[in-house]
Design a protein around this motif. Structure first.
Motif, PDB file in Angstrom:
ATOM      1  N   ASP A  97      32.640  21.795  47.493  1.00 62.41           N
ATOM      2  CA  ASP A  97      31.359  21.462  48.112  1.00 62.41           C
ATOM      3  C   ASP A  97      30.263  22.441  47.741  1.00 62.41           C
ATOM      4  N   GLY A  98      30.494  23.227  46.698  1.00 61.60           N
ATOM      5  CA  GLY A  98      29.514  24.218  46.307  1.00 61.60           C
ATOM      6  C   GLY A  98      28.328  23.608  45.586  1.00 61.60           C
ATOM      7  N   VAL A  99      27.291  24.431  45.398  1.00 62.12           N
ATOM      8  CA  VAL A  99      26.129  23.990  44.623  1.00 62.12           C
ATOM      9  C   VAL A  99      26.564  23.636  43.209  1.00 62.12           C
ATOM     10  N   VAL A 100      27.478  24.435  42.643  1.00 66.98           N
ATOM     11  CA  VAL A 100      28.110  24.120  41.357  1.00 66.98           C
ATOM     12  C   VAL A 100      29.590  23.902  41.664  1.00 66.98           C
ATOM     13  N   PRO A 101      29.995  22.668  41.978  1.00 67.86           N
ATOM     14  CA  PRO A 101      31.347  22.422  42.505  1.00 67.86           C
ATOM     15  C   PRO A 101      32.447  22.529  41.459  1.00 67.86           C
ATOM     16  N   THR A 102      33.630  22.885  41.934  1.00 71.24           N
ATOM     17  CA  THR A 102      34.843  22.837  41.126  1.00 71.24           C
ATOM     18  C   THR A 102      36.024  22.627  42.065  1.00 71.24           C
ATOM     19  N   THR A 103      36.919  21.757  41.686  1.00 69.15           N
ATOM     20  CA  THR A 103      38.108  21.511  42.502  1.00 69.15           C
ATOM     21  C   THR A 103      39.294  22.338  42.022  1.00 69.15           C
ATOM     22  N   GLU A 104      39.125  23.019  40.896  1.00 68.78           N
ATOM     23  CA  GLU A 104      40.182  23.866  40.351  1.00 68.78           C
ATOM     24  C   GLU A 104      40.108  25.246  40.995  1.00 68.78           C
ATOM     25  N   LYS A 105      41.265  25.835  41.287  1.00 70.07           N
ATOM     26  CA  LYS A 105      41.285  27.175  41.868  1.00 70.07           C
ATOM     27  C   LYS A 105      40.864  28.205  40.820  1.00 70.07           C
ATOM     28  N   VAL A 106      39.887  29.029  41.202  1.00 72.61           N
ATOM     29  CA  VAL A 106      39.328  30.020  40.286  1.00 72.61           C
ATOM     30  C   VAL A 106      39.256  31.378  40.991  1.00 72.61           C
ATOM     31  N   HIS A 107      38.963  32.406  40.213  1.00 70.66           N
ATOM     32  CA  HIS A 107      38.753  33.727  40.790  1.00 70.66           C
ATOM     33  C   HIS A 107      37.483  33.713  41.648  1.00 70.66           C
ATOM     34  N   PRO A 108      37.544  34.143  42.907  1.00 74.33           N
ATOM     35  CA  PRO A 108      36.339  34.216  43.745  1.00 74.33           C
ATOM     36  C   PRO A 108      35.538  35.477  43.404  1.00 74.33           C
ATOM     37  N   ALA A 109      34.860  35.447  42.269  1.00 74.09           N
ATOM     38  CA  ALA A 109      34.157  36.625  41.763  1.00 74.09           C
ATOM     39  C   ALA A 109      33.157  37.223  42.766  1.00 74.09           C
ATOM     40  N   PRO A 110      32.417  36.398  43.524  1.00 76.22           N
ATOM     41  CA  PRO A 110      31.510  37.002  44.509  1.00 76.22           C
ATOM     42  C   PRO A 110      32.229  37.865  45.539  1.00 76.22           C
TER      43      PRO A 110
END
Length: 263
Positions: free
Chosen positions: A161-174
């Motif tokens: 649901d992000g501004v730049v969405p992705t359904t794949e699990k990624v590193h939460p860099a923030p």
């Protein structure tokens, strides 16, 4: 993810904007507290001037860098104006662009007021570390695309649901950046008690912030531009070198140079 928190009449409160504003407010408090330990008169007023100047310069620099360097949009094109619209004001903010312009603006104001630049700068980097950590929480809540590459690690996250969405699990860099800058904040606070020459904390910050950003960039999706490094990594290396060289010069000065401002 929660890009937008709530609405007040026609206005929508975005999580990114709220956290950036919170970061600046906390930075204002921290800088005011740090300047009270120095010989600077009216520390609250000086802190307000520094933070307000950094806020305006940072927004202009970060947005301008994105428009003219990263977005490659022709000047005054329809896309250019769209990126400057109120609803897209928080999109396309580049950290190093904002840092350079904000720093130059603050230095100019301090010089014009004949204030001790390095004394104020030592307090400012402490405030910057905690303010940046809080601001990156906004990136995490918004899911604005600052995340990293796909990962199978237990703390990997999806941003559907992000501004730049992705359904794949990624590193939460923030999240990594928030945690790293909270650590930097703690190190600077402890180092302040040991510093004996104004400017030493700035050198320490340059090195630590450069290392933190270089590490986070290694798991981001940003393109490599030279030597297998991203643009941010190259700037990070430059920042680290400046910090090491400058710090080496300052730390060689005798402890008899202790000033009231660095206590």
């Amino acid at each position: 993810m929660y890009p937008y928190l709530f609405e007040i009449g026609p206005f929508t409160v975005a999580s990114f904007g709220l956290m950036v504003a919170t970061g600046f407010m906390v930075a204002l408090y921290v800088l005011g507290h740090e300047l009270q330990r120095s010989e600077i008169s009216e520390p609250s007023e000086v802190a307000g001037m520094v933070i307000n100047t950094a806020l305006i310069g940072g927004l202009i620099g970060s947005k301008g860098y994105f428009l003219f360097v990263e977005a490659y949009e022709p000047l005054f094109s329809d896309q250019w104006f769209d990126l400057l619209s109120f609803e897209n004001l928080g999109y396309g903010l580049t950290w190093y662009g904002g840092f350079v312009v904000a720093t130059a603006s603050v230095l100019w104001r301090l010089k014009s007021k004949r204030l001790p630049v390095l004394v104020v700068a030592d307090g400012a980097v402490i405030a910057l570390a905690v303010g940046y950590a809080i601001g990156r929480i906004g990136c995490q809540l918004a899911g604005d695309g600052d995340y990293g590459v796909p990962t199978d690690l237990p703390w990997g996250m999806a941003y559907p649901d992000g501004v730049v969405p992705t359904t794949e699990k990624v590193h939460p860099a923030p999240v990594y950046e928030t945690l790293s800058h909270l650590v930097i904040f703690a190190i600077l606070k402890m180092s302040r008690k040991m510093a004996w020459v104004p400017g030493q904390l700035v050198a320490v910050y340059f090195v630590l912030a450069g290392i933190a950003r270089f590490g986070v960039e290694s798991i981001r999706l940003n393109p490599r531009v030279a030597f297998g490094l991203t643009e941010a990594q190259i700037i990070s290396v430059i920042l680290i070198l400046i910090g090491l060289i400058w710090g080496g010069m300052l730390f060689r000065q005798p402890r008899s140079s202790i000033s009231e401002a660095s206590k």
